[in-house]
Design a protein around this motif. Structure first.
Motif, mmCIF file in Angstrom:
data_model
loop_
_atom_site.group_PDB
_atom_site.id
_atom_site.type_symbol
_atom_site.label_atom_id
_atom_site.label_comp_id
_atom_site.label_asym_id
_atom_site.label_seq_id
_atom_site.Cartn_x
_atom_site.Cartn_y
_atom_site.Cartn_z
ATOM 1 N N ARG A 26 0.828 -1.201 0.000
ATOM 2 C CA ARG A 26 0.000 0.000 0.000
ATOM 3 C C ARG A 26 0.865 1.256 0.000
ATOM 4 O O ARG A 26 0.580 2.228 -0.689
ATOM 5 N N LYS A 27 1.936 1.236 0.773
ATOM 6 C CA LYS A 27 2.837 2.376 0.828
ATOM 7 C C LYS A 27 3.485 2.632 -0.531
ATOM 8 O O LYS A 27 3.665 3.780 -0.948
ATOM 9 N N ALA A 28 3.837 1.569 -1.220
ATOM 10 C CA ALA A 28 4.452 1.729 -2.541
ATOM 11 C C ALA A 28 3.462 2.335 -3.523
ATOM 12 O O ALA A 28 3.826 3.188 -4.345
ATOM 13 N N PHE A 52 5.912 9.755 4.448
ATOM 14 C CA PHE A 52 5.329 8.414 4.457
ATOM 15 C C PHE A 52 5.677 7.582 5.696
ATOM 16 O O PHE A 52 4.968 6.633 6.011
ATOM 17 N N TRP A 53 6.742 7.941 6.357
ATOM 18 C CA TRP A 53 7.104 7.184 7.563
ATOM 19 C C TRP A 53 7.441 8.160 8.699
ATOM 20 O O TRP A 53 8.557 8.142 9.241
ATOM 21 N N ALA A 61 13.321 4.381 8.147
ATOM 22 C CA ALA A 61 12.483 5.062 7.163
ATOM 23 C C ALA A 61 13.119 4.972 5.778
ATOM 24 O O ALA A 61 12.434 4.717 4.773
ATOM 25 N N ARG A 62 14.442 5.154 5.711
ATOM 26 C CA ARG A 62 15.143 5.053 4.417
ATOM 27 C C ARG A 62 15.054 3.632 3.857
ATOM 28 O O ARG A 62 14.916 3.443 2.643
ATOM 29 N N ALA A 63 15.126 2.646 4.734
ATOM 30 C CA ALA A 63 15.021 1.249 4.286
ATOM 31 C C ALA A 63 13.629 0.983 3.719
ATOM 32 O O ALA A 63 13.475 0.319 2.677
ATOM 33 N N CYS A 64 12.597 1.515 4.401
ATOM 34 C CA CYS A 64 11.225 1.352 3.911
ATOM 35 C C CYS A 64 11.049 2.048 2.568
ATOM 36 O O CYS A 64 10.383 1.520 1.657
ATOM 37 N N LEU A 65 11.648 3.230 2.423
ATOM 38 C CA LEU A 65 11.570 3.967 1.159
ATOM 39 C C LEU A 65 12.221 3.168 0.032
ATOM 40 O O LEU A 65 11.651 3.037 -1.063
ATOM 41 N N GLN A 66 13.389 2.602 0.272
ATOM 42 C CA GLN A 66 14.085 1.818 -0.759
ATOM 43 C C GLN A 66 13.267 0.594 -1.166
ATOM 44 O O GLN A 66 13.218 0.219 -2.342
ATOM 45 N N THR A 67 12.613 -0.021 -0.174
ATOM 46 C CA THR A 67 11.769 -1.182 -0.483
ATOM 47 C C THR A 67 10.589 -0.771 -1.371
ATOM 48 O O THR A 67 10.248 -1.467 -2.353
ATOM 49 N N ALA A 68 9.955 0.351 -1.037
ATOM 50 C CA ALA A 68 8.818 0.829 -1.827
ATOM 51 C C ALA A 68 9.246 1.211 -3.237
ATOM 52 O O ALA A 68 8.565 0.901 -4.219
ATOM 53 N N VAL A 69 10.398 1.876 -3.355
ATOM 54 C CA VAL A 69 10.927 2.261 -4.674
ATOM 55 C C VAL A 69 11.214 1.013 -5.510
ATOM 56 O O VAL A 69 10.916 0.966 -6.716
ATOM 57 N N SER A 70 11.781 -0.021 -4.869
ATOM 58 C CA SER A 70 12.067 -1.273 -5.588
ATOM 59 C C SER A 70 10.784 -1.900 -6.116
ATOM 60 O O SER A 70 10.754 -2.433 -7.242
ATOM 61 N N SER A 71 9.705 -1.850 -5.340
ATOM 62 C CA SER A 71 8.412 -2.398 -5.776
ATOM 63 C C SER A 71 7.906 -1.653 -7.011
ATOM 64 O O SER A 71 7.394 -2.266 -7.959
ATOM 65 N N ILE A 72 8.047 -0.333 -7.011
ATOM 66 C CA ILE A 72 7.598 0.464 -8.153
ATOM 67 C C ILE A 72 8.432 0.143 -9.388
ATOM 68 O O ILE A 72 7.897 -0.028 -10.495
ATOM 69 N N ARG A 73 9.736 0.021 -9.205
ATOM 70 C CA ARG A 73 10.609 -0.259 -10.349
ATOM 71 C C ARG A 73 10.351 -1.656 -10.912
ATOM 72 O O ARG A 73 10.429 -1.864 -12.125
ATOM 73 N N ARG A 74 10.072 -2.619 -10.054
ATOM 74 C CA ARG A 74 9.765 -3.971 -10.553
ATOM 75 C C ARG A 74 8.484 -3.944 -11.391
ATOM 76 O O ARG A 74 8.354 -4.698 -12.354
#
Length: 320
Positions: A26-28, A52-53, A61-74
């Protein structure tokens, strides 16, 4: 690529339609929509983390952001989001067409247009793009609310300009439709209310205009604890005065003029006037009543003539 954020979000890339609900996080999904609203802008990592966090320790928070960005890029490919000097950017090469941005571009183009007809056509094209408010399902995020209000204000301004144009052209049905659309977005917009009432009056719907005013006034008092402007009150008073002075014509078409005239005498009020308008047409002039009363008189006349076995056709219009 075309991106739609008016109403439900949708992304089309050629023949492919991307359903962002397929992004499980949902965050992504929210982050993607945030990037779309701030299309082409470079957004600092710190701002994204705070948005967002909030309250989360920075490294998490940066780790969560990187995870969300990775989901968008995939989901869209790695080039859709770029990172540089501590900032992220969606569609840095401006390959995407966002409907909200196209809407705003048309509004700006209309403002600079010198030809009125061309300006109106551009405004019509713009308001047709506005299917619904921006991202209605994400109404609780501040960043969505700000974007929604921004585009809504642009829409209302464009609609009011179209109303003004149609009033000058005496296209009163269009004025009514446009005014309704403004009032759907801003239920206490007095300019739209005034135009709506005037257009109804021009179309002979004075009673509807007055009923609308009473409803509008009650809602203002109940919900905002204020009263309509003096301009609206004056318009209401003008309508009331006009209704008291109106003269209506009940037109009666018949091939039995003499018999009809005799029967009419029993159905008339003392101050009503009857004239023979042509060989087979009689006019009953009804003064100082509103449309509802005039319509009841027309029905009473028609019923009296029916009882007298006279074949007639009646109609009602406002005397000029």
């Amino acid at each position: 690529m075309r991106v739609f954020i008016f109403d439900q979000p949708r992304i089309e890339d050629g023949q492919v339609v991307h359903d962002i609900t397929e992004i499980k996080s949902r965050k992504a999904r929210q982050l993607l929509l945030y990037f779309i609203i701030f299309h082409e802008r470079r957004i600092p990592t710190e701002l994204l983390c705070e948005t967002f966090w909030p309250g989360l320790e920075e490294r998490y928070a940066r780790a969560c952001l990187q995870t969300a960005v990775s989901s968008i890029r995939r989901f869209f490919g790695k080039d859709i989001l770029t990172y540089s000097d501590g900032t992220y950017c969606f569609d840095k090469d401006n390959k995407a067409i966002v409907d909200a941005e196209e809407f705003e571009r048309l509004i700006k183009s209309a403002k600079s247009c010198q030809d009125e007809k061309d300006k109106v056509q551009i405004l019509i094209q713009a308001v047709e793009l506005y299917k619904d408010d921006v991202l209605p399902e994400y109404c609780y995020q501040d960043w969505v609310a700000q974007a929604r209000e921004h585009y809504k204000d642009l829409l209302i301004s464009a609609l009011l300009e179209l109303i003004s144009f149609n009033e000058r052209c005496e296209h009163f049905t269009e004025v009514i439709d446009l005014s309704k659309r403004v009032l759907e977005k801003d239920s206490f917009n007095e300019s739209a209310c005034c135009s709506y009432m005037k257009a109804l009056t021009k179309l002979g719907q004075e009673a509807e205009a007055l009923c609308f005013y009473e409803s509008f006034s009650r809602r203002m008092e109940r919900e905002l604890e204020i009263f309509p402007s003096q301009q609206l009150k004056d318009l209401r008073d003008q309508l009331l005065t006009h209704r008291k002075r109106m003269t209506w014509i009940v037109t009666i078409e018949t091939n039995q003029v003499s018999e009809t005239m005799q029967i009419l005498k029993s159905a008339l009020r003392g101050d009503d006037e009857v004239r023979i308008l042509s060989g087979q047409k009689i006019g009953l002039f009804v003064e100082n009543v509103d449309r509802d009363v005039a319509e009841s008189i027309r029905k009473r006349v028609e019923e009296a003539l029916d009882r007298g076995s006279v074949q007639v056709k009646t109609s009602l219009r406002l005397a000029r």
